[in-house]
Design an enzyme around this catalytic site. Structure first.
Site, PDB file in Angstrom:
ATOM      1  N   GLY A  42     -44.880 -14.711  20.175  1.00  0.00           N
ATOM      2  CA  GLY A  42     -44.105 -14.303  20.345  1.00  0.00           C
ATOM      3  C   GLY A  42     -43.171 -13.571  19.036  1.00  0.00           C
TER       4      GLY A  42
ATOM      5  N   MET B 261     -43.122 -16.036  14.483  1.00  0.00           N
ATOM      6  CA  MET B 261     -44.009 -16.508  13.701  1.00  0.00           C
ATOM      7  C   MET B 261     -42.289 -16.779  12.726  1.00  0.00           C
ATOM      8  SD  MET B 261     -45.923 -18.559  12.745  1.00  0.00           S
ATOM      9  CE  MET B 261     -45.871 -20.555  11.330  1.00  0.00           C
TER      10      MET B 261
ATOM     11  N   HIS C 122     -34.436 -19.334  17.011  1.00  0.00           N
ATOM     12  CA  HIS C 122     -35.647 -19.549  16.779  1.00  0.00           C
ATOM     13  C   HIS C 122     -36.765 -20.465  15.470  1.00  0.00           C
ATOM     14  CE1 HIS C 122     -39.200 -22.735  18.409  1.00  0.00           C
ATOM     15  NE2 HIS C 122     -39.753 -21.980  18.247  1.00  0.00           N
ATOM     16  N   GLU C 123     -37.259 -19.407  15.389  1.00  0.00           N
ATOM     17  CA  GLU C 123     -37.410 -18.849  13.550  1.00  0.00           C
ATOM     18  C   GLU C 123     -36.932 -19.259  13.566  1.00  0.00           C
ATOM     19  OE1 GLU C 123     -40.557 -18.820  14.715  1.00  0.00           O
ATOM     20  OE2 GLU C 123     -40.542 -17.721  16.777  1.00  0.00           O
TER      21      GLU C 123
ATOM     22  N   HIS D  37     -36.575 -22.929  12.420  1.00  0.00           N
ATOM     23  CA  HIS D  37     -38.169 -23.402  11.560  1.00  0.00           C
ATOM     24  C   HIS D  37     -37.768 -23.420  10.624  1.00  0.00           C
ATOM     25  CE1 HIS D  37     -41.229 -24.271  14.688  1.00  0.00           C
ATOM     26  NE2 HIS D  37     -40.425 -22.877  14.732  1.00  0.00           N
TER      27      HIS D  37
END
Length: 982
Positions: A360, A362, A396-397, A400
């Site tokens: 989806g 990275m 989300h990314e 990270h």
């Protein structure tokens, strides 16, 4: 030069190579010394001591070994699992670790041969004396004549180290350079390599992607390295703990741009011998893992935020669709800076929408890459769920950048420290910028309930699990590492309290910044904060609690047995598995968990307190006394379902709950816990732990329910019932029962989208209409078919689509299901012509809804046809849609069996695609004959499943469970449906 992939995968064969030596060994002496046995023994002994000493003295956990760790747990170079997959020890020797890289790459994407030339200088630190430099390289040709190693001191290269030979271990993707003199501990050396590679089309490593403008194909080059594919772009120490700094230079055509992790420094420079190319040089990075390195060469356009250095990139005719990501990205980034109390450490961050991308998105540090559908949002065309997906992916990314990038797991066994935290934090980040969406409530039905199904299989796995081979590493990128990990992190957030949780995370991130970490590092940081703030008993540690959740497979069901005379209650825990009804485990084999206990009663109605009032301390059962519960009142455990466990009750308590649910005051039970009760009851019945009559009685109250979460929970488990019953004689009564439940909520939501509706109302409408039309609800089907017909007859349908975005999914699928080739071909043409990724995604799914077998067969054939219009990244999406169609399920399975060799060749070793293909094509198997075919197929292709091995194992177990379920439950369900659909 143009070369095939097979040729590029071969290393130079002109150099002297060593065989696969194991350990630290020496060559045998010549036969002419046989007569001098004593002398030879002394010589050999001396040589062994000389060569073995560096290895024996190493104190690292993973021994320093000149030729790599050639044995796997002492059982030879490799062994095989039940599916014939080789299990290799692929960890690099730790005699040498990288300090910094200088990497230069020239991708040839306009010439048409799709190769790249590269050069890398790696400054390495020798941690123990060695005669070998072993690093990773795959699918490339290294110029062995050029390779050189120099001493490095006082910031400059010095003496050349003579090279004895170079060898390539293709099994472990090692490239070893052997030197004529010892590389000494404590010293630094520069390893200098030149190489050529291939811009593949498997969406891994350094790969090519394309799109069209006015019939012209435009090519780009992009990278995707997680978990083990940086080695396909340049020789490197490709393990997450081996962090180093990177100074990257990318050559690009003058009419294109390049981007990388760091900002560009200086102006573009000419490329010697290539007049149409220029060099872009980038600032040296912070220390990071190889899998986070990224670079892209494209002709994309860019938008930049007004505040901060946040940029978005996309195709020129799609760049405006990136404005929503540009709007929320800087705000979420700033929120995380405040949440973690740590500034984002890089000077810029780019987010790029790629036409082809296997995952989806990275989290490459400073250069996030995404599928177009995961980043682009077109108002008036894309749906509300598309918008939420974009927000979730960006959140989300960005999470990270701290969890995974700033602090990286020491090895892939701890992948959950990356993905679990990002999967939990994504909800917190989205909630900060879109609070009306109530995404924190959605977590329960989207993540927690979703992963319960997988984790109830015997073939599930621990969150933290030992892995070695790249295939095993790839297998970890599943719902256990993402959704289960996120669920237990949410559980910690609640039992520690949010203040302790946040401060503990900040302490952990600060302590391990720019380093690697293990879960014990996190446990220590959280424990210290919990003890400081007195939320945990000083004798209890977070490690003691959480190791039971990360180091054991599965999760518990807590059975609540009330003594209605004394008011006490006994809680018993055991592992919840779908095969529980047929398997009896001994107590010595049963795992036990530390379970946080929360509960409320009919009179208390406290659905806010989520700190545990009691712990089950990895004990089989406990008794709670002096509770003063009225025996006529219900009790509900696991408030807000913050604990990662199911709850079963004695029959009377279930009846009291069902009675409450069927009152007008059913909303006294919180929305999340109503969803929990439905999900628990039906899954307990599925596992043989609860009478199906009771479980179905729980669902009867849905006739009055209008909230999204309970309905979503119901649809999730009803999907399973639908799949199991659709070929059974009782199916019609099941359909009638569901339509009866839907009647009231259908009238509430209607077949008309209202832009002023809250997000959860929109989602409820989509689900209700989807199921209503699927089961032939007359008003639903007529509306859908009419709206699709009006679209087909609209002038310029590619521009003028009268269907409301949020209704598209149900309208498209329903019209194609009840239509024929005309409807199918119309939708296919709209797919080919639309410029919006989310619209393409909707149409791809809808095309799998047709009942025409030949259309589905043609659709399947196009999946593996070059230039058919279906991108490799979307194959899993298409196959899942076809397999979800009762007509298409056997076609999908036969496609997997008959085209297996072609599929393997077409998709290569791509991380996610083959996994998705296996999962989709094998779901829904519930007859002995289909299982027999599945087992025969597995046996025939033993050892060929690679990263899809665990998925195949889970498919077999699921099929076996489905067969048992039909045999055990169909009659009971049929009788209940007869009584309740009169």
């Amino acid at each position: 030069m143009t070369q095939s992939r097979e040729v590029l995968a071969m290393m130079d064969t002109h150099t002297t190579t060593f065989g696969r030596k194991r350990g630290c060994t020496v060559s045998p002496c010549g036969t002419f010394l046989f007569g001098a046995a004593f002398l030879v023994s002394l010589v050999v002994t001396g040589l062994l001591v000389y060569h073995l000493a560096p290895c024996l003295e190493d104190k690292l956990v993973k021994p320093c070994n000149d030729f790599g760790n050639s044995v796997f747990e002492g059982r030879g170079l490799f062994n095989k699992d039940a599916y014939g997959k080789k299990k290799l020890d692929v960890r690099l020797p730790k005699c040498i670790v990288p300090d910094s890289y200088e990497l230069s790459l020239i991708p040839f994407i306009q010439v048409g041969n799709f190769t790249f030339n590269g050069e890398v200088k790696i400054l390495v630190n020798v941690t123990w004396n060695t005669w070998n430099v072993t690093l990773h390289a795959a699918d490339m040709t290294i110029d062995a004549h050029f390779t050189n190693i120099r001493e490095y001191s006082n910031a400059k290269a010095g003496k050349i180290i003579k090279i004895r030979g170079q060898s390539n271990d293709t099994e472990r993707q090692f490239y070893t350079i052997s030197t004529s003199e010892k590389l000494k501990s404590g010293k630094q050396y520069v390893v200098h390599l030149k190489f050529t590679g291939f811009l593949n089309d498997n969406l891994q490593g350094f790969y090519r992607s394309s799109y069209t403008v006015g019939g012209e194909t435009r090519w780009i080059a992009a990278s995707q390295f997680q978990p083990t594919d940086a080695r396909r772009a340049f020789p490197c120490f490709d393990e997450p703990a081996l962090k180093a700094t990177f100074k990257i230079s990318i050559a690009r055509p003058k009419n294109m741009t390049s981007i990388s992790n760091m900002p560009r420094t200086g102006e573009p420079m000419p490329v010697a011998g290539l007049s149409t190319y220029v060099w872009d040089h980038y600032e040296r990075s912070v220390p990071m893992s190889t899998y986070l390195v990224a670079f892209i060469v494209s002709d994309f356009e860019m938008l930049k935020s007004e505040v901060g250095n946040f940029r978005v990139w996309a195709r020129s005719d799609a760049i405006e669709q990136a404005r929503y990501a540009l709007n929320i990205g800087p705000r979420i980034l700033q929120y995380y800076e405040n949440y973690f109390k740590i500034k984002f450490p890089l000077p810029k961050i780019d987010t790029v929408a790629l036409p082809d991308f296997s995952a989806g998105a990275m989290e490459n540090w400073g250069l996030i890459t995404c599928r177009e559908v995961a980043m682009l949002y077109q108002e008036g065309v894309s749906t509300s769920s598309n918008q939420q997906r974009v927000a979730t992916v960006i959140s989300h990314e960005l999470a990270h950048q701290w969890f995974g990038n700033l602090v990286t797991p020491s090895w892939w066994s701890e992948l959950w420290l990356n993905e679990g935290f990002a999967s939990y934090m994504e909800y917190i980040g989205v909630n900060a910028v879109e609070p009306t969406w109530k995404v924190l409530e959605q977590f329960v039905v989207h993540d927690l309930h979703n992963v319960f199904g997988l984790d109830a299989l015997e073939s599930s796995h621990q969150i933290s699990i030992e892995v070695e081979h790249p295939d095993e590493i790839s297998e970890l990128f599943d719902r256990i590492s993402y959704e289960k990990a996120a669920s237990i992190i949410r559980m910690m957030d609640h039992f520690l309290t949010n203040e302790v949780f946040k401060q503990g995370l900040t302490n952990y991130l600060n302590a391990k910044a720019y380093k690697s970490a293990e879960q014990n590092d996190l446990w220590d940081a959280l424990t210290k904060q919990a003890h400081n703030d007195k939320v945990l008993d000083p004798k209890i540690t977070v490690k003691e609690i959480m190791d039971t959740w990360t180091l054991q497979t599965g999760f518990p069901v807590i059975t609540v047995i009330r003594d209605y005379d004394t008011g006490s209650v006994t809680l018993t825990q055991e592992r919840f598995m779908l095969r529980n009804s047929t398997t009896v485990t001994t107590s010595s084999d049963e795992p036990l968990w530390w379970v946080p206990i929360t509960y409320t009663t009919e009179s208390q109605l406290d659905f806010n307190t989520t700190q545990p009032s009691q712990w089950m301390k990895a004990e089989k059962s406990i008794t709670l006394s002096n509770l003063n519960w009225d025996p006529s009142e219900w009790v509900i455990f696991n408030v807000q379902e913050t604990g990662y466990y199911r709850v079963n009750y004695d029959r009377k308590n279930w009846q009291l709950i069902i009675k409450q649910l069927n009152k007008e005051s059913f909303r006294n039970i919180s929305t999340i816990n109503r969803a929990q009760l439905i999900n628990d009851a039906l899954n307990l019945a599925r596992a043989g732990r609860l009478d199906y009559a009771i479980a179905l009685d729980v669902t009867s109250y849905l006739a009055h329910e209008t909230e999204y979460l309970p309905w979503r929970a119901a649809f999730t488990i009803m999907h399973y019932l639908n799949t199991m019953l659709i070929k059974m004689p009782s199916y019609d009564r099941f359909r009638v029962y569901v339509l009866k439940l839907l009647d009231n909520v259908y009238k509430q939501v209607g077949f008309k989208d209202n832009p002023r509706d809250p997000q959860l109302t929109v989602f409820t409408r989509i689900d209700v209409l989807t199921w209503g039309c699927k089961f032939g609800h007359e008003d639903c089907v007529q509306n859908a078919v009419r709206q699709f017909y009006n679209w087909r007859n609209t002038p310029s349908p590619d521009v003028n689509n009268p269907i409301s975005p949020n209704l598209k999914a149900v309208v498209y699928c329903t019209a194609i299901r009840f239509g024929g080739q005309i409807e199918w071909d119309f939708a296919w043409q709209r797919y080919l012509k639309t410029n919006v990724g989310s619209e393409k995604d909707l149409l791809l799914h809808a095309l799998g809804c047709t009942r025409e077998t030949w259309l589905l067969s043609r659709y399947l054939d196009w999946l593996i046809t070059e230039n058919s219009g279906i991108r490799k990244q979307d194959v899993g999406r298409v196959l899942n849609s076809i397999a979800s169609n009762p007509v298409g399920q056997p076609l999908a399975f036969n496609f997997l069996r008959n085209k297996w060799d072609h599929l393997r060749k077409y998709f290569g070793t791509s991380l996610l695609i083959m996994n998705n293909i296996v999962k989709s094509a094998t779901k829904g198997v519930n007859t002995k004959y289909d299982l027999k075919d599945l087992l025969e197929f597995t046996k025939e292709h033993l050892g060929e499943f690679g990263s899809a091995t665990r998925s195949m194992q889970q498919s077999i177990e699921q099929a076996e469970a489905n067969i048992r379920w039909v045999e055990a439950n169909h009659a009971t369900i049929q009788d209940w449906l007869k009584r309740n659909t009169a």
